[in-house]
Structure formats: C-alpha cells, structure tokens
Enzyme design. Structure first.
Site, PDB file in Angstrom:
ATOM      1  N   THR A  32      15.658 -13.564 -59.819  1.00  0.00           N
ATOM      2  CA  THR A  32      14.540 -14.366 -59.202  1.00  0.00           C
ATOM      3  C   THR A  32      15.399 -16.104 -58.680  1.00  0.00           C
ATOM      4  OG1 THR A  32      13.711 -16.210 -61.005  1.00  0.00           O
ATOM      5  CG2 THR A  32      12.610 -14.063 -60.443  1.00  0.00           C
ATOM      6  N   SER A 134      22.368 -21.784 -72.258  1.00  0.00           N
ATOM      7  CA  SER A 134      23.006 -22.952 -72.429  1.00  0.00           C
ATOM      8  C   SER A 134      24.582 -23.740 -72.159  1.00  0.00           C
ATOM      9  CB  SER A 134      22.475 -23.974 -73.684  1.00  0.00           C
ATOM     10  OG  SER A 134      22.512 -25.028 -74.083  1.00  0.00           O
ATOM     11  N   TYR A 148      21.494 -34.319 -68.157  1.00  0.00           N
ATOM     12  CA  TYR A 148      21.230 -33.317 -68.773  1.00  0.00           C
ATOM     13  C   TYR A 148      21.555 -32.628 -70.112  1.00  0.00           C
ATOM     14  CZ  TYR A 148      24.094 -28.773 -68.515  1.00  0.00           C
ATOM     15  OH  TYR A 148      24.773 -27.430 -68.405  1.00  0.00           O
ATOM     16  N   LYS A 152      19.187 -30.383 -71.959  1.00  0.00           N
ATOM     17  CA  LYS A 152      20.220 -28.714 -73.215  1.00  0.00           C
ATOM     18  C   LYS A 152      19.849 -29.248 -74.409  1.00  0.00           C
ATOM     19  CE  LYS A 152      21.834 -26.641 -69.866  1.00  0.00           C
ATOM     20  NZ  LYS A 152      21.179 -24.793 -69.350  1.00  0.00           N
TER      21      LYS A 152
END
Length: 278
Positions: A32, A134, A148, A152
């Site tokens: 995808t 990750s 960010y 994570k």
C-alpha cells in the site's frame, strides 16, 4: 514455502526495499502507498504476486477497507508490516499545529488503525505476526525531533500492550528499531521555519546536521531489510529488534541513564506507600 506480506508505505525507503526483496525470492506482497503507480515496474516484473492499493494511513475508513480487501483477495496474510511514517524537523516551538497533527496522525494513529484493522483477520487465521517499524527514537531522543519522538514513543507503548494481548491467540508483534540508513527519511523531513531564539542551541545543531548532510548514517539499508526478513524466517518473536550500532548504543545509553535515575529515587518512591516498607 511462500509467505504473504502486507506492507504500508512501499513507495520508498524500507517499504520499497522489503517489497523488492520479498518479490525477488518468490513471496507475495500486498503493498500500500499513496501512489500505486510508483510500483508499476515491480508489477510488470512480478505479476499477480504483487497486489497494490492506494492508501493514506491517516484515513481510518480507508485503512479498514484496504486491509479487509487485502485479506479477502489474498486469502491469508502471514506478516503485517507497519512501515508508513515520516519525520518533522523542528523544536517544540517551531512546528505548526498542522505539522504536529500530521506526524501524530501518520506515525501513531495510522499505525494503530492498521493493527486494529488486521487483528480480527489474524485471530481468525490463528497465526500471523506484526512488524512495527519504529526507530532508536522510540526509546531515546534528539533535539528538534520532539514530535517524531512523541509518535514513536507512543506507538512503542501501544505495541508493547498489543503484544501481550494477542499472545494467547498465537500471534506475535515485534517492534523493529532501525538506525540511520541512506533511505529517503532525511530528504523527506517536514521542516519548520527556524526561530532565531534557538540559534546556537542543541535544537539548531540537529537541524544543521540534517540540512548539511552531516547527521551520521552508519548503516546499510539492504542489510537492515535483510535482517527484518531473516527475523520472520527464523520464527523468533522478540518484542524489540534493534538494528544498527547507533540504535544499539544510543538506546543502551538511554536505558542505562533512566535506570540510574530511577534507582536514585528508590527511597522517596517507597516513602509515600500507605504502609512504609521495613
């Protein structure tokens, strides 16, 4: 034996590399990405072993439809790889509300919704595993990457919970923590305009390292990709897999530092108990 994979974010980076490697060895891939035409070359070479669908993981309803369609079309999916994600380069004051929302929606909420959509199918199969891509930044931090890190650290906490919840069904989840590698991550960063107040600070140092091409990139992207595939082939199901000397050392330093600080507060922690420890 052919393995069937579902991978998000396959237009570039580890998603593209995984797709290439898996198809080359004869596996099936449900890939995808925002623009499926980006994989036209692989479709021409590998035919119906590559199934593609347009997907922006921030569109929850679309996530559910695509995951359902992938399982319906392919019958069985052995490995779900949550790879789609990107970074924002900004101090906490510099980022716009839109930048903050996008990185959280993509890296955290998008990954959560892919897992939620896949779990009913995996449970029905009574087998399967999830790889959550990750980073070292899921357990340690660097200035100018706070949002960010928020995404994570959030997804790692979520995945730890999921791994415990799905174990009774014969399912497993591993958090993959790749170190810096020459992928498109650095060039695709969403960069906020700098504030002059942050000149000559650690936040500015990180910004300049990225923008000037000086941020250390010690890892081989092909080897990182092969290590992810090897993990699945081995049947091992660790909760986390650190990949790269930078990840190993940075995370080790962060964990060691946190443990030392934690131990330093043992007495005060126990002092507030209803019945003091003897």
């Amino acid at each position: 034996m052919t393995t069937t994979w579902f991978i998000t974010g396959t237009s570039s980076g580890f998603g593209r590399l995984l797709t290439e490697h898996l198809l080359a060895r004869g596996d099936r891939v449900a890939a995808t990405l925002r623009r499926p035409e980006a994989l036209d070359d692989l479709r021409a070479e590998h035919g119906d072993r590559l199934w593609t669908a347009p997907l922006d993981v921030t569109d929850t309803e679309r996530v559910r439809r695509v995951v359902d369609e992938a399982f319906e079309t392919l019958g069985t999916i052995d490995v779900v790889v949550n790879n789609a994600g990107y970074g924002v380069l900004a101090s906490v004051e510099e980022a716009s509300d839109g930048q903050i929302r996008r990185v959280i929606d993509t890296n955290l909420l998008g990954s959560i919704q892919v897992i939620r959509a896949a779990l009913p199918h995996l449970r029905a199969q009574a087998r399967g595993r999830i790889l959550q891509v990750s980073t070292a930044g899921g357990q340690t931090t660097y200035p100018s990457l706070g949002y960010y890190h928020a995404s994570k650290w959030g997804i790692e906490g979520f995945c730890e919970t999921v791994a415990r919840e799905i174990a009774p069904f014969g399912l497993a989840l591993t958090i993959i923590e790749p170190g810096a590698a020459p992928t498109s991550f650095g060039t695709s960063l969403d960069i906020a305009p700098p504030l002059p107040e942050y000149e000559n600070t650690p936040a500015a140092d990180t910004r300049q390292a990225f923008l000037g091409g000086h941020f250390p990139v010690p890892n081989n992207a092909e080897k990182l990709t092969e290590a992810m595939i090897d993990l699945v082939d081995s049947g091992a199901t660790p909760l986390r897999l650190p990949l790269g000397p930078d990840t190993y050392e940075d995370v080790r330093a962060a964990l060691t530092g946190r443990l030392a600080e934690h131990e330093a507060h043992r007495d005060v922690a126990h002092s507030v108990a209803a019945t003091p420890a003897r």
